[in-house]
Design a protein around this motif. Structure first.
Motif, short mmCIF file in Angstrom:
data_model
loop_
_atom_site.label_atom_id
_atom_site.label_comp_id
_atom_site.label_asym_id
_atom_site.label_seq_id
_atom_site.Cartn_x
_atom_site.Cartn_y
_atom_site.Cartn_z
N GLY A 32 -12.57 -55.59 48.73
CA GLY A 32 -11.23 -54.99 48.80
C GLY A 32 -11.30 -53.47 48.87
N GLN A 33 -12.36 -52.91 48.32
CA GLN A 33 -12.56 -51.46 48.32
C GLN A 33 -12.67 -50.91 49.74
OE1 GLN A 33 -12.31 -49.71 45.41
NE2 GLN A 33 -14.43 -49.45 44.85
N LEU A 34 -13.14 -51.76 50.67
CA LEU A 34 -13.33 -51.30 52.05
C LEU A 34 -12.02 -50.80 52.65
CD1 LEU A 34 -15.74 -54.02 53.42
CD2 LEU A 34 -16.29 -51.63 53.07
N SER A 35 -10.89 -51.45 52.30
CA SER A 35 -9.61 -50.97 52.85
C SER A 35 -8.96 -49.94 51.94
CB SER A 35 -8.67 -52.14 53.12
OG SER A 35 -8.73 -53.06 52.09
N SER A 36 -9.25 -49.97 50.64
CA SER A 36 -8.68 -48.92 49.76
C SER A 36 -9.71 -48.56 48.70
CB SER A 36 -7.38 -49.41 49.12
OG SER A 36 -7.61 -50.67 48.51
N PRO A 37 -10.60 -47.60 49.04
CA PRO A 37 -11.65 -47.23 48.08
C PRO A 37 -11.10 -46.54 46.83
CG PRO A 37 -12.01 -46.26 50.26
CD PRO A 37 -10.64 -46.80 50.25
N ASP A 38 -11.76 -46.81 45.71
CA ASP A 38 -11.30 -46.24 44.44
C ASP A 38 -12.52 -46.05 43.53
OD1 ASP A 38 -10.18 -45.67 42.03
OD2 ASP A 38 -8.65 -47.25 42.10
N PHE A 39 -12.76 -44.82 43.10
CA PHE A 39 -13.94 -44.54 42.27
C PHE A 39 -13.89 -45.30 40.94
CE2 PHE A 39 -14.47 -40.65 44.91
CZ PHE A 39 -15.77 -40.90 45.30
N GLN A 40 -12.67 -45.43 40.40
CA GLN A 40 -12.51 -46.11 39.11
C GLN A 40 -13.03 -47.55 39.19
OE1 GLN A 40 -11.82 -44.89 36.23
NE2 GLN A 40 -11.88 -46.93 35.25
N SER A 99 -23.08 -52.03 45.47
CA SER A 99 -23.50 -51.25 46.63
C SER A 99 -22.38 -51.13 47.67
CB SER A 99 -24.73 -51.93 47.23
OG SER A 99 -25.07 -51.33 48.42
N ILE A 100 -21.68 -52.24 47.95
CA ILE A 100 -20.57 -52.20 48.93
C ILE A 100 -19.50 -51.23 48.44
CG2 ILE A 100 -18.70 -53.56 50.00
CD1 ILE A 100 -20.58 -56.01 49.80
N SER A 101 -19.22 -51.32 47.14
CA SER A 101 -18.18 -50.47 46.57
C SER A 101 -18.56 -48.99 46.70
CB SER A 101 -18.03 -50.87 45.11
OG SER A 101 -16.94 -50.24 44.57
N GLU A 102 -19.81 -48.68 46.46
CA GLU A 102 -20.27 -47.28 46.57
C GLU A 102 -20.18 -46.79 48.02
OE1 GLU A 102 -23.41 -47.09 42.83
OE2 GLU A 102 -24.12 -47.62 44.84
N ARG A 103 -20.56 -47.67 48.95
CA ARG A 103 -20.48 -47.30 50.38
C ARG A 103 -19.03 -47.05 50.78
NH1 ARG A 103 -25.06 -47.18 49.49
NH2 ARG A 103 -24.35 -45.07 49.28
N ALA A 104 -18.12 -47.90 50.25
CA ALA A 104 -16.69 -47.74 50.58
C ALA A 104 -16.18 -46.41 50.06
CB ALA A 104 -15.89 -48.89 49.99
N CYS A 105 -16.62 -46.03 48.85
CA CYS A 105 -16.19 -44.75 48.29
C CYS A 105 -16.76 -43.59 49.10
CB CYS A 105 -16.61 -44.64 46.83
SG CYS A 105 -15.58 -45.62 45.76
N GLY A 106 -17.91 -43.80 49.71
CA GLY A 106 -18.50 -42.78 50.57
C GLY A 106 -17.60 -42.44 51.74
N LEU A 107 -16.76 -43.41 52.13
CA LEU A 107 -15.85 -43.17 53.27
C LEU A 107 -14.68 -42.27 52.89
CD1 LEU A 107 -15.61 -46.81 54.68
CD2 LEU A 107 -16.86 -44.92 55.67
N LEU A 108 -14.49 -42.06 51.56
CA LEU A 108 -13.36 -41.23 51.12
C LEU A 108 -13.48 -39.79 51.61
CD1 LEU A 108 -12.74 -42.49 47.48
CD2 LEU A 108 -11.08 -42.45 49.32
N ASN A 109 -14.71 -39.36 51.88
CA ASN A 109 -14.89 -37.97 52.35
C ASN A 109 -14.34 -37.75 53.75
OD1 ASN A 109 -16.21 -37.34 50.01
ND2 ASN A 109 -18.22 -37.94 50.83
N THR A 110 -14.20 -38.82 54.50
CA THR A 110 -13.63 -38.70 55.85
C THR A 110 -12.38 -39.58 55.94
OG1 THR A 110 -15.33 -40.31 56.40
CG2 THR A 110 -15.61 -38.10 57.31
N PRO A 111 -11.25 -39.02 55.46
CA PRO A 111 -10.04 -39.85 55.33
C PRO A 111 -9.51 -40.39 56.67
CG PRO A 111 -9.55 -37.56 54.81
CD PRO A 111 -11.02 -37.66 54.98
#
Lengths: 227, 484
Positions: A32-40, A99-111
């Motif tokens: 689910g993080q892939l569509s809406s990443p969240d660090f928390q 790991s997937i969650s961390e990768r998804a959060c990595g996408l936050l840098n390029t909104p």
């Protein structure tokens, strides 16, 4: 002694299914993080992964205790070895969820970058495979397990397509290379989730039929090639 | 073998004592000859044989009667109605019998009649129960709500097929199994745990991780198999929650959209009052900005009013047969200047045949304007927008395709909602009221058309409009096709 062993086995069954529930929950949240990443959420998943590691060790201890105490045979022995293997696979899946969650959060840098729909489709399929492979364990359904093993080919095909697509996009827009690399890694990770689901399904075939089907196709081809 | 032993038994009991008595008598009197002794032996043997025969007959009749009773019981067990005759054979047997055990047989006859009567009534009750059970079963199966009955051990006693569908589980062989094993849902499990500890109804809502549907659960304590179980009712509230969310978002969006230009106007006006008016160079620019923002506010309010009118069907559309290519061409021409200023290549591919549709001219123009504007807005520099019109399968089709940023899959179903923004930060900067596609969708509803979206992120978007061709035009197209 048999009564005690059966009690221990049902306790083990319950423990493994509780672990399954938790790991499935984790993988759903991480996809689910892939569509809406969240660090928390990622932080929570890391915490939960530690618990899953402990769970894995606990289940293995429990299995070894039963093996040493009762020296089970036939289906009981197969069940215990299957539980040990499934728990190990689930532990790996929990790591992949983080790991997937961390990768998804990595996408936050390029909104401005959004995840391709094929990736979410692939993730949904992989998670569904995992869920159904656990259903196979619960229902002792080796037929469905074999079907799941075959579904892995489709995931591999999707993985290949997505990887090619991402490489092409990297050539086209090198400015997006960071986000594309995160995505690249996420695709590989999801593909591995499907692999673990396949492993679980193979273990279930062993549990039900007593037959090890891992690498069976490869061995057959090798046998045919060398008369 | 059994009969032989019975015969021997009777012979020993009756024949031998008789023989013994006769022999003892003969010895006592000692004057009687050997012929008399032989006679006595023969007589005693005859009497024993007669006794045996009568006993065998009684036993046979008794056996027949027992068989009949057992047959009756068997037929009842298999569900077929038992034969109506009750104990007739036995009665005649009892009447004709002079045996000392006739009272026992009478008691047996009475009991057997009672058993037959009882079994008859049981059979009737069973068939009635079966019917009512089938009725309740079909009612529960027809319900759209999922129903689950959990016993005191947490095992499933009953679950209808809707429960299986809602929980996304193959609903076979679930009875007698634990819910944590079959369903494996953390939320449902915690609801059950809370419900077992509390006395009243426990209500909870959760999102199913795979189906993404929102399921409302209510768990009520209930007596199951002499223990406290739970009755759980599951219902799908996804649509309800979606509408609630849409309403909440609409209120928040509309206030935001109205507030933004107002805040700007207020800020510029404040600056002008606090000395800005004397700064001739900047005051002109401030007033122009105020005018811009007021214009934006006006467009927004106009759009909202128009949408409200279309929705309430109060906007009187003048539906008439109009030429599709004429409207389409004028819309594309009007946007060419904007396209050039943004370095976007806007191309138009007109229909080969003359297509007429039944629509309102202004309404149709609004639809095309909005679609082309959106395509231009979301396409980068050096991009391309192409507009195509053609006729296919009895429908007039207009496609507006761009190679812009595209719409992510999860947003595609929502872009026709009022004020829905895929990327909130970016869209507002591009202008537009956020109502364009909502207006398009409603107009299409009035014209009897359909709208489809095909989009891929990073690749572009294609919006397809399907309108029914007017009858005259359809006939014309048929003629043209026939002549070629």
């Amino acid at each position: 002694m048999t009564v005690h062993m059966q009690l221990d086995l049902s306790e083990l069954h319950r423990e493994l299914l509780a672990m399954c529930t938790r790991v499935e929950d984790m993988i759903h949240r991480s996809v689910g993080q892939l569509s809406s990443p969240d660090f928390q959420v990622t932080r929570e998943l890391i915490q939960e992964d530690n618990e899953i590691d402990r769970w894995d060790v606990r289940i293995e201890d429990h299995c070894l205790k039963i093996l040493a105490l009762y020296q089970p045979v036939a289906v009981d022995l197969r069940r215990i070895t299957t539980v040990m293997k499934v728990a190990a696979e689930l532990e790996r899946v929990a790591d992949l969820a983080v790991s997937i969650s961390e990768r998804a959060c990595g996408l936050l840098n390029t909104p401005q970058f959004s995840v391709p729909s094929q990736l979410t489709e692939m993730a949904t399929r992989a998670v569904s495979m995992l869920h159904r492979s656990i259903d196979c364990y619960v229902d002792m359904d080796s037929q469905l397990a074999r079907q799941i093993c075959e579904e892995d080919d489709e995931i591999d095909r999707m993985n290949e397509e997505l990887i090619n697509d991402l490489i092409q996009r990297m050539h086209e827009s090198p400015d997006q290379i960071d986000a594309l690399l995160h995505l690249f890694s996420a695709v590989r990770t999801i593909e591995r989730v499907a692999d673990h689901a396949t492993n679980i399904a193979e273990d279930i075939v062993y549990l039900v039929e007593g037959k090890i089907i891992r690498h069976a196709g490869k061995f057959e081809r090798e046998d045919q090639a060398s008369p | 073998m059994q009969k032989l032993s019975e015969i021997l038994r009777v012979f020993v009991l009756v024949g031998l004592p008789a023989m013994g008595v006769v022999i003892v008598d003969a010895v006592a009197t000692s004057g009687i000859g050997l012929g008399m002794v032989t006679m006595a032996i023969l007589l005693s043997a005859l009497s024993a044989w007669l006794l045996i025969r009568s006993s065998i007959k009684q036993e046979q009749e008794f056996e027949t009667e027992c068989r009949r009773l057992s047959q009756t019981l068997r037929s009842l067990e298999s569900g077929t109605p038992p034969p109506n005759s009750t104990g007739e054979g036995l009665s005649s047997f009892v009447r004709n019998s002079n045996s000392p055990s006739s009272s026992t047989i009478q008691l047996f006859q009475k009991t057997s009649d009672e058993v037959v009567e009882f079994m008859n009534s049981l059979h009737q009750e069973n068939s009635q129960l079966g019917k009512s059970d089938a009725r309740y079963q079909s009612i529960l199966e027809a319900m759209s709500e999922g129903v689950l009955l959990i016993d005191c051990d947490g095992k499933i006693s009953f679950g209808n097929s809707s429960a299986g569908k809602l929980l996304d589980r193959d609903w076979k062989m679930i009875e007698g199994r634990h819910l944590w094993e079959v369903v494996r849902n953390t939320d449902l499990q915690s609801t059950i745990e809370i419900a077992f500890e509390s006395e009243g109804i426990v209500r909870h809502e959760f999102e199913h991780p795979r189906t993404k549907s929102i399921i409302g659960t209510s768990a009520v304590p209930i007596e199951v198999n002499d223990g406290q179980g739970l009755l759980i009712v599951l219902h799908d509230v996804t649509e309800l929650r979606r509408l609630e969310k849409m309403r909440r978002e609409f209120v928040s969006n509309v206030s935001h959209e109205l507030k933004t230009p107002l805040t700007a106007i207020q800020a510029y006006a404040d600056t002008l009052i606090e000395g800005g008016l004397e700064d001739v160079e900047n005051s002109q620019m401030f007033v122009e900005r105020i005018l811009d923002q007021a214009g934006r506010l006006q467009t927004l309010i106009q759009d909202m009013l128009r949408l409200a009118r279309i929705e309430s069907q109060a906007d009187a559309f003048q539906l008439q047969t109009i030429s599709l290519s004429e409207v389409l061409e004028s819309c594309v021409d009007a946007r060419q200047a904007v396209a050039r200023s943004r370095n976007v290549n806007l191309t138009y591919d007109p229909p080969t045949d003359e297509i007429s549709v039944v629509a309102d001219r202004e309404g149709l123009r609004t639809v095309f304007d909005n679609l082309i504007n959106n395509a231009l807005n979301y396409t980068a520099d050096q991009g391309a927008v192409s507009v195509r019109g053609f006729c296919h399968d009895g429908k007039a089709i207009v496609e507006v395709e761009d190679n812009g940023i595209g719409i992510p899959q999860e947003h595609q179903s929502r872009i026709f909602e009022r004020f829905y923004r895929v990327d909130k930060a970016r869209s507002r900067g591009m202008g537009g009221t956020g109502l364009g596609l909502a207006i398009v969708k409603h107009c299409m509803g009035v014209f009897g058309g359909e709208i489809e979206v095909e989009s891929e992120t990073g690749r572009g978007t294609l919006i397809r409009i399907l309108l029914p061709v007017s009858e005259q035009s359809a006939q014309l197209i048929e003629t043209v096709k026939g002549s070629t």
